[in-house]
Design an enzyme around this catalytic site. Sequence first.
Site, PDB file in Angstrom:
ATOM      1  N   GLY A 290       0.847  -1.209   0.000  1.00 47.35           N
ATOM      2  CA  GLY A 290       0.000   0.000   0.000  1.00 47.35           C
ATOM      3  C   GLY A 290       0.870   1.243   0.000  1.00 47.35           C
ATOM      4  O   GLY A 290       0.501   2.284   0.529  1.00 47.35           O
TER       5      GLY A 290
ATOM      6  N   GLY B  50      -0.157   4.945  -1.211  1.00 46.48           N
ATOM      7  CA  GLY B  50      -1.204   5.661  -0.505  1.00 46.48           C
ATOM      8  C   GLY B  50      -0.684   6.828   0.315  1.00 46.48           C
ATOM      9  O   GLY B  50       0.516   7.137   0.299  1.00 46.48           O
TER      10      GLY B  50
ATOM     11  N   ASP C 270       2.166  -1.963  -4.370  1.00 45.19           N
ATOM     12  CA  ASP C 270       0.780  -1.484  -4.353  1.00 45.19           C
ATOM     13  C   ASP C 270       0.047  -2.141  -5.500  1.00 45.19           C
ATOM     14  O   ASP C 270       0.672  -2.690  -6.413  1.00 45.19           O
ATOM     15  CB  ASP C 270       0.738   0.056  -4.502  1.00 45.19           C
ATOM     16  CG  ASP C 270      -0.524   0.662  -3.913  1.00 45.19           C
ATOM     17  OD1 ASP C 270      -1.610   0.412  -4.466  1.00 45.19           O
ATOM     18  OD2 ASP C 270      -0.425   1.377  -2.888  1.00 45.19           O
TER      19      ASP C 270
ATOM     20  N   ARG D 196      -2.089  -0.195  -7.220  1.00 45.54           N
ATOM     21  CA  ARG D 196      -2.069   0.856  -8.238  1.00 45.54           C
ATOM     22  C   ARG D 196      -0.636   1.211  -8.597  1.00 45.54           C
ATOM     23  O   ARG D 196       0.313   0.715  -7.992  1.00 45.54           O
ATOM     24  CB  ARG D 196      -2.871   2.078  -7.796  1.00 45.54           C
ATOM     25  CG  ARG D 196      -2.426   2.752  -6.530  1.00 45.54           C
ATOM     26  CD  ARG D 196      -3.205   4.063  -6.337  1.00 45.54           C
ATOM     27  NE  ARG D 196      -3.445   4.346  -4.933  1.00 45.54           N
ATOM     28  CZ  ARG D 196      -3.566   5.577  -4.453  1.00 45.54           C
ATOM     29  NH1 ARG D 196      -3.489   6.618  -5.236  1.00 45.54           N
ATOM     30  NH2 ARG D 196      -3.785   5.764  -3.161  1.00 45.54           N
TER      31      ARG D 196
ATOM     32  N   ASP E 294      -0.893  -7.536  -5.329  1.00 47.70           N
ATOM     33  CA  ASP E 294      -2.226  -7.546  -4.717  1.00 47.70           C
ATOM     34  C   ASP E 294      -2.128  -8.351  -3.423  1.00 47.70           C
ATOM     35  O   ASP E 294      -1.916  -9.561  -3.455  1.00 47.70           O
ATOM     36  CB  ASP E 294      -3.234  -8.193  -5.683  1.00 47.70           C
ATOM     37  CG  ASP E 294      -4.636  -8.212  -5.101  1.00 47.70           C
ATOM     38  OD1 ASP E 294      -4.822  -7.816  -3.934  1.00 47.70           O
ATOM     39  OD2 ASP E 294      -5.566  -8.639  -5.826  1.00 47.70           O
TER      40      ASP E 294
ATOM     41  N   TYR F 207     -15.512  -0.021   8.741  1.00 45.27           N
ATOM     42  CA  TYR F 207     -14.066   0.232   8.883  1.00 45.27           C
ATOM     43  C   TYR F 207     -13.635   0.045  10.337  1.00 45.27           C
ATOM     44  O   TYR F 207     -12.656  -0.649  10.628  1.00 45.27           O
ATOM     45  CB  TYR F 207     -13.803   1.659   8.405  1.00 45.27           C
ATOM     46  CG  TYR F 207     -12.393   2.182   8.566  1.00 45.27           C
ATOM     47  CD1 TYR F 207     -11.333   1.609   7.877  1.00 45.27           C
ATOM     48  CD2 TYR F 207     -12.140   3.286   9.390  1.00 45.27           C
ATOM     49  CE1 TYR F 207     -10.047   2.123   8.006  1.00 45.27           C
ATOM     50  CE2 TYR F 207     -10.867   3.811   9.514  1.00 45.27           C
ATOM     51  CZ  TYR F 207      -9.819   3.216   8.821  1.00 45.27           C
ATOM     52  OH  TYR F 207      -8.543   3.738   8.946  1.00 45.27           O
TER      53      TYR F 207
END
Length: 318
Positions: free
Chosen positions: A10, A13, A36, A38, A54, A144
């Site tokens: 991640g 981010g 990440d 993305r 992923d 969350y």
Amino acid sequence: MIKDKILVIGASGQIGVELTLALRKLYGNANVVASDLREENDLLKGSGPYVSLDVMNKEMLHVQVIRQNFTQIYLLAAILSATGEKNPNLAWSLNMQSLLNVLDIAREEKLYKVYWPSSIAVFGPTSPKENCPQQTIIEPTTVYGISKYAGEFWCNYFHQRFGVDVRSMRYPGLISYKSSPGGGTTDYAVEIFHEALEEKKYTCFLKPETYLPMMYMPDAIRGTIELMEAPADKISIRTSYNFSAMSFSPADIGNEIKKYIPEFSLMHNPDYRQAIADSWPKSIDDSIAQNDWGWKPEYDLQRMTKDMLNNLPAGRQV
Ligand code: NAD
Ligand code: AKB
């Protein structure tokens, strides 16, 4: 001595970008691999290795960990509070399965350390509003918050049962000028700076007097590394530490910005995020982090506002 090799999941981010850069300074560029789903964030390009990964694909993750001899994982992939309410199943699935994948691999490969952040979102409407303590009534009302609270107990379980050295803290809303936030309820506190500089006005999705716990990114990054560097016998909380710096409302931050941009105008149009914010505490008691590993923030609202206005691309020297 252990030669550390770190995987940041991640890394493109809001936190990942700055944490990766800070870890690279400490451990050497080649020893901190950013990953990440993305594409690589522009600020990371050229500063060290990047892999597309992923975290939900456990086999691929496991292969990477073995091939690259990782000793530590920082898991930052998650769906945050506001986006989570739009797709609760996806938020639960990513936030839980990513953590279980990483903890399982950490156990099997005997990783040296794992970092996974929780959030002040674990607290709910029945928790104390002011100076919310480490241990108290915790009844989160967002998917969350539920996923973070469950995750805290998975961390504790893997530590107690398998000896995995996983460390965690409950971040408040984080404010940064380098990278954009990704779908949280506290995102207004970043957006307001961009809009103040570019448009001289901002319509906030929270009411003016909504107080929330917040922290400037340099404090969050330093605190995270201090927690991870602390000797294991100093870590008394194996769920997730309360972690705090400041508390302010949209009205407070608007007034602080007006000191430098007098023409700035702040309006309010509360949406579904107001209910999320109302369910969280206004301030947090982090005395256990202070006592265990010496946590002390450096930025308050005044110092952070100045630094944000000075460093944003459209910023001015104040
Ligand atoms: P972010 O949304 O900015 O970044 C998360 C990153 O994870 C994104 O780049 C995304 O592409 C990546 N990601 C999503 N799914 C993935 C997958 N399947 N595999 C690999 N990568 C994937 O979030 P952030 O603000 O940087 O938050 C990082 C962590 O800190 C999260 O666990 C979050 O809950 C926690 N946290 C953040 C804040 C805050 O204010 N930013 C506050 C409290 C806790
Ligand atoms: C959010 O608003 O969802 C995050 C958090 C406090 O966890 N910034």
